[in-house]
Design a protein around this motif. Structure first.
Motif, mmCIF file in Angstrom:
data_model
loop_
_atom_site.group_PDB
_atom_site.id
_atom_site.type_symbol
_atom_site.label_atom_id
_atom_site.label_comp_id
_atom_site.label_asym_id
_atom_site.label_seq_id
_atom_site.Cartn_x
_atom_site.Cartn_y
_atom_site.Cartn_z
ATOM 1 N N THR A 83 -2.060 -2.851 -8.806
ATOM 2 C CA THR A 83 -2.724 -2.100 -7.735
ATOM 3 C C THR A 83 -1.918 -0.859 -7.350
ATOM 4 O O THR A 83 -2.469 0.221 -7.160
ATOM 5 C CB THR A 83 -2.912 -3.006 -6.508
ATOM 6 O OG1 THR A 83 -3.635 -4.162 -6.907
ATOM 7 C CG2 THR A 83 -3.679 -2.295 -5.415
ATOM 8 N N GLU B 78 -5.435 1.161 3.323
ATOM 9 C CA GLU B 78 -5.330 2.630 3.333
ATOM 10 C C GLU B 78 -6.375 3.251 4.267
ATOM 11 O O GLU B 78 -6.073 4.128 5.068
ATOM 12 C CB GLU B 78 -5.566 3.201 1.921
ATOM 13 C CG GLU B 78 -4.602 2.729 0.847
ATOM 14 C CD GLU B 78 -3.188 3.250 1.045
ATOM 15 O OE1 GLU B 78 -3.007 4.238 1.776
ATOM 16 O OE2 GLU B 78 -2.260 2.637 0.476
ATOM 17 N N ARG C 252 -7.380 -6.226 7.398
ATOM 18 C CA ARG C 252 -7.166 -6.478 5.969
ATOM 19 C C ARG C 252 -7.095 -7.968 5.674
ATOM 20 O O ARG C 252 -7.480 -8.410 4.591
ATOM 21 C CB ARG C 252 -5.985 -5.686 5.427
ATOM 22 C CG ARG C 252 -4.629 -6.078 5.897
ATOM 23 C CD ARG C 252 -3.582 -5.085 5.357
ATOM 24 N NE ARG C 252 -2.252 -5.463 5.792
ATOM 25 C CZ ARG C 252 -1.315 -4.609 6.161
ATOM 26 N NH1 ARG C 252 -1.558 -3.321 6.145
ATOM 27 N NH2 ARG C 252 -0.146 -5.043 6.535
ATOM 28 N N ASP D 169 0.848 -1.194 0.000
ATOM 29 C CA ASP D 169 0.000 0.000 0.000
ATOM 30 C C ASP D 169 0.879 1.237 0.000
ATOM 31 O O ASP D 169 2.102 1.142 -0.130
ATOM 32 C CB ASP D 169 -0.976 -0.030 1.185
ATOM 33 C CG ASP D 169 -0.253 -0.078 2.528
ATOM 34 O OD1 ASP D 169 0.969 0.187 2.558
ATOM 35 O OD2 ASP D 169 -0.909 -0.384 3.535
ATOM 36 N N SER E 298 -7.372 5.116 -2.880
ATOM 37 C CA SER E 298 -8.262 3.976 -2.651
ATOM 38 C C SER E 298 -9.567 4.139 -3.423
ATOM 39 O O SER E 298 -10.194 3.163 -3.795
ATOM 40 C CB SER E 298 -8.509 3.754 -1.159
ATOM 41 O OG SER E 298 -8.772 4.956 -0.518
ATOM 42 N N ARG E 299 -9.969 5.385 -3.719
ATOM 43 C CA ARG E 299 -11.155 5.585 -4.549
ATOM 44 C C ARG E 299 -10.957 4.928 -5.927
ATOM 45 O O ARG E 299 -11.894 4.407 -6.508
ATOM 46 C CB ARG E 299 -11.435 7.080 -4.718
ATOM 47 C CG ARG E 299 -12.617 7.329 -5.648
ATOM 48 C CD ARG E 299 -13.268 8.663 -5.441
ATOM 49 N NE ARG E 299 -12.392 9.757 -5.863
ATOM 50 C CZ ARG E 299 -12.815 11.007 -6.003
ATOM 51 N NH1 ARG E 299 -14.066 11.306 -5.747
ATOM 52 N NH2 ARG E 299 -11.993 11.963 -6.376
ATOM 53 N N THR F 133 -5.844 -3.639 -0.486
ATOM 54 C CA THR F 133 -5.017 -2.434 -0.442
ATOM 55 C C THR F 133 -5.871 -1.226 -0.036
ATOM 56 O O THR F 133 -5.455 -0.431 0.819
ATOM 57 C CB THR F 133 -4.343 -2.194 -1.803
ATOM 58 O OG1 THR F 133 -3.679 -3.387 -2.199
ATOM 59 C CG2 THR F 133 -3.327 -1.067 -1.716
ATOM 60 N N ALA F 134 -7.073 -1.112 -0.623
ATOM 61 C CA ALA F 134 -7.965 -0.006 -0.251
ATOM 62 C C ALA F 134 -8.314 -0.099 1.236
ATOM 63 O O ALA F 134 -8.299 0.907 1.953
ATOM 64 C CB ALA F 134 -9.234 -0.038 -1.106
ATOM 65 N N LEU G 219 -3.094 2.937 -7.615
ATOM 66 C CA LEU G 219 -3.058 3.764 -6.412
ATOM 67 C C LEU G 219 -2.357 5.094 -6.676
ATOM 68 O O LEU G 219 -2.562 6.062 -5.959
ATOM 69 C CB LEU G 219 -2.330 2.979 -5.319
ATOM 70 C CG LEU G 219 -2.483 3.351 -3.856
ATOM 71 C CD1 LEU G 219 -3.925 3.294 -3.436
ATOM 72 C CD2 LEU G 219 -1.654 2.396 -2.994
ATOM 73 N N LEU H 163 -9.352 2.268 -6.545
ATOM 74 C CA LEU H 163 -9.239 0.813 -6.447
ATOM 75 C C LEU H 163 -10.593 0.118 -6.317
ATOM 76 O O LEU H 163 -10.669 -1.104 -6.343
ATOM 77 C CB LEU H 163 -8.369 0.429 -5.242
ATOM 78 C CG LEU H 163 -6.923 0.928 -5.288
ATOM 79 C CD1 LEU H 163 -6.191 0.544 -4.008
ATOM 80 C CD2 LEU H 163 -6.192 0.349 -6.485
ATOM 81 N N LYS I 20 -6.730 -5.276 -4.917
ATOM 82 C CA LYS I 20 -7.186 -3.889 -4.880
ATOM 83 C C LYS I 20 -8.025 -3.628 -3.626
ATOM 84 O O LYS I 20 -7.856 -2.610 -2.965
ATOM 85 C CB LYS I 20 -8.008 -3.572 -6.139
ATOM 86 C CG LYS I 20 -7.139 -3.453 -7.384
ATOM 87 C CD LYS I 20 -7.952 -3.082 -8.600
ATOM 88 C CE LYS I 20 -7.028 -2.871 -9.792
ATOM 89 N NZ LYS I 20 -7.786 -2.640 -11.030
#
Lengths: 142, 134, 287
Positions: free
Chosen positions: A89, B47, B21, A56, B109-110, B43-44, A93, B112, B40
């Motif tokens: 990803t 965040e 997560r 991330d 994150s939007r 990861t979102a 991002l 993703l 995705k």
């Protein structure tokens, strides 16, 4: 506190990240790596992230920081083994980590480190390629 | 559209961010999301959970499976009782940060997920809802 | 009021059900929307009979709200009928007519049964209309849903037919893109390419867009993202087959292809990829 082990191999440091890192662990790795580079005079750092399921923005920033900090300490960093899903990803991002060198796997990463070390030493010795062995290079690169 | 399953996870420590997560990952695997979409989503979630912890002083994540034949969706709602965000538009822009991130948390994150909603006002905390459809 | 009207409808449905079924079937078969080519008379009789039975049972409950739990069996039957018809090739209006065509025989019965009581007649007609309209709308909704399911499945199948990624040489893979790229298809191509990079250990990837008619901002962005993702994995990309118009578009759109090498032809790209990966191509002898 748990820490990610750092292996020393010749002139290089090797890190394999296998756990789902929380933020403090990532920051501890950043600290440990920079102090180890300074202590051992390592000229390269290889970080294997092939087991990482996500990167991330925080982990991305830590990787970018390690690359910049080690460059200041005269060591090249290469990040290897990023999975396709992780790469897609990360780009989505908004992170493309422009300052970080990458390679497909550990083998290619080591080749890259050896090649850049050789190039750097040739430059440092003003073209005196024969002097390479003075540094005890045992890289086996043909 | 109906909710066929739901659960709530706390986000009060870094270890709980990791646990949250991992929970998102295991639901996404069960729902047969593709590997890319799993990545995705997780990861979102990472965040948004970090935002709730670092800027909201901790909160919770609600996970819900949505049914809208022939598709299924995973909805994640992150809530905190922190100071809130005065200018939401600005916070969604890349590069915006008040803390230690790269400023890609919200805006990134939007990108993703399929649906993204944020409610926030100073003093009222922040609620971010994201949905990804399979 | 709805209670009485509901029981009136139930009563009318219950009196001589066989005759009602016969006149309804007659109406269905003689209507211009009848599709005797798609459904047999006996099948239609069976569906209609079952529907009347369930409708009568549900109406006896008093409530004419089709969303109520006592209507669940009616809804299930309609779901089955409209899914079946969607797959058999009925049009939406032909499918809705199944329910709506019951109005004529039902109203005829209400009229003869309640001839002496116009007020009750009006109420009963009104609730029967509302009920059958509600059920018809429900049928149409389900019909549309079934068609959407079919479209969704076909889209998924189409995506799987996307472009193959070929290994050109040790360490070099290529993907020839053909036709219009939309965002879902580009994503699949991108995922396949990155997956093949891992599988083959390729350090060079060629994306050939000779077969792509136009490049818009979205497609250009997808290309850039692919290049960036490949770089994160440790592979370089070359984009080849850029026609003059596309070069112009890219510049006009203000898109920067950062990090990607570009070549006019696939041959130029292969030559570059081989050179970068350390290969040398020489002709064995002069011809």
């Amino acid at each position: 506190m748990e820490r990610i082990p750092i292996l020393k191999m010749g002139r290089f440091l090797l890190v394999t990240i296998q756990v789902d890192m929380h933020d403090q662990l990532a920051l501890a790795l950043q600290d440990d790596l920079t102090s180890q580079i300074a202590r051992t005079g390592a000229r390269g750092v290889l970080i294997d992230i092939s087991s990482l399921e996500i990167v991330d923005s925080f982990i991305g920033r830590v990787l970018a920081n390690i690359a910049s900090m080690s460059r200041i300490l005269d060591a090249e960093t290469v990040v290897v083994g990023m999975q396709p899903a992780v790469a897609i990803t990360l780009v989505e991002l908004g992170l493309s980590l422009p300052g970080v060198r990458t390679a497909l796997n550990v083998e290619r990463g080591m080749e890259l480190l050896h090649a850049s070390l050789r190039a750097a030493e040739l430059e440092e010795y003003d073209g005196g390629g024969e002097e390479d062995d003075a540094f005890g290079g045992h890289d086996g690169l043909s | 559209m109906t909710v066929s399953r739901s659960d709530v996870r706390p986000i009060r420590t870094e270890a709980e961010v990791v646990a949250a997560r991992q929970a998102v990952r295991s639901w996404a695997v069960e729902m047969k999301f593709s590997l890319i979409d799993q990545t995705k989503l997780v990861t979102a979630a990472s965040e948004l959970a970090r935002n709730a912890l670092n800027y909201g002083g901790g909160g919770q994540m609600r996970m819900e499976i949505l049914e809208r034949s022939p598709r299924q969706g995973l909805r994640l709602t992150f809530e905190d009782q922190g100071p809130g965000i005065a200018d939401v538009e600005q916070a969604l822009r890349d590069g915006f940060t008040t803390g230690s991130g790269m400023g890609l948390g919200l805006g990134g994150s939007r990108r993703l997920v399929d649906e993204f909603e944020i409610h926030s006002a100073p003093g009222e905390g922040t609620r971010v809802t994201v949905v990804k459809w399979r | 009021m709805a209670q009485t009207a509901g029981s009136t409808v139930a009563e009318i449905l219950g009196a001589d059900p066989q005759a009602l079924l016969d006149s309804w079937l007659q109406a269905q078969l003689s209507a211009p929307t009848a599709r005797t080519d798609l459904i047999t008379e006996s099948e239609l009789r069976q569906q209609s009979g079952e529907f009347l039975n369930l409708l009568r049972n549900a109406a006896r409950g008093g409530s004419l709200d089709v969303q109520a739990p006592e209507w669940s069996q009616v809804r299930e039957l309609l779901a089955r009928v409209s899914r079946g018809r969607a797959l058999q090739g009925f049009s939406p209006s032909e499918t809705a007519t199944f329910v709506l065509s019951l109005k004529q025989p039902l109203f005829a019965r209400l009229r003869s049964g309640l001839a002496g009581d116009p007020e009750r007649l009006m109420d009963a007609v009104w609730s029967a209309t509302t009920l059958l309209d509600g059920l018809a709308l429900y049928t149409t909704e389900l019909f549309q849903q079934s068609r959407e399911d079919v479209i969704y499945r076909q889209q998924q199948e189409l995506l799987e037919l996307s472009t193959p990624v070929v290994k050109l040489w040790e360490g070099v893979v290529a993907v020839p893109l053909i036709g219009t790229l939309d965002s879902a298809r580009t994503q699949v191509v991108m995922e396949n390419l990155l997956q093949r990079i891992v599988e083959t250990g390729a350090s060079m990837a060629i994306i050939d867009i000779t077969g792509v008619p136009t490049v818009d901002t979205l497609v250009a962005q997808h290309l850039i993202k692919t290049v960036a993702a490949a770089r994160l994995m440790g592979a370089e990309c070359i984009i080849s087959g850029i026609r003059p118009q596309i070069a112009q578009t890219i510049v006009h759109l203000g898109v920067e292809l950062h990090g990607a090498s570009t070549k006019a032809t696939l041959a130029d790209a292969i030559a570059m990829a081989l050179r970068v990966t350390g290969w040398k191509v020489v002709r064995a002898e002069k011809r």
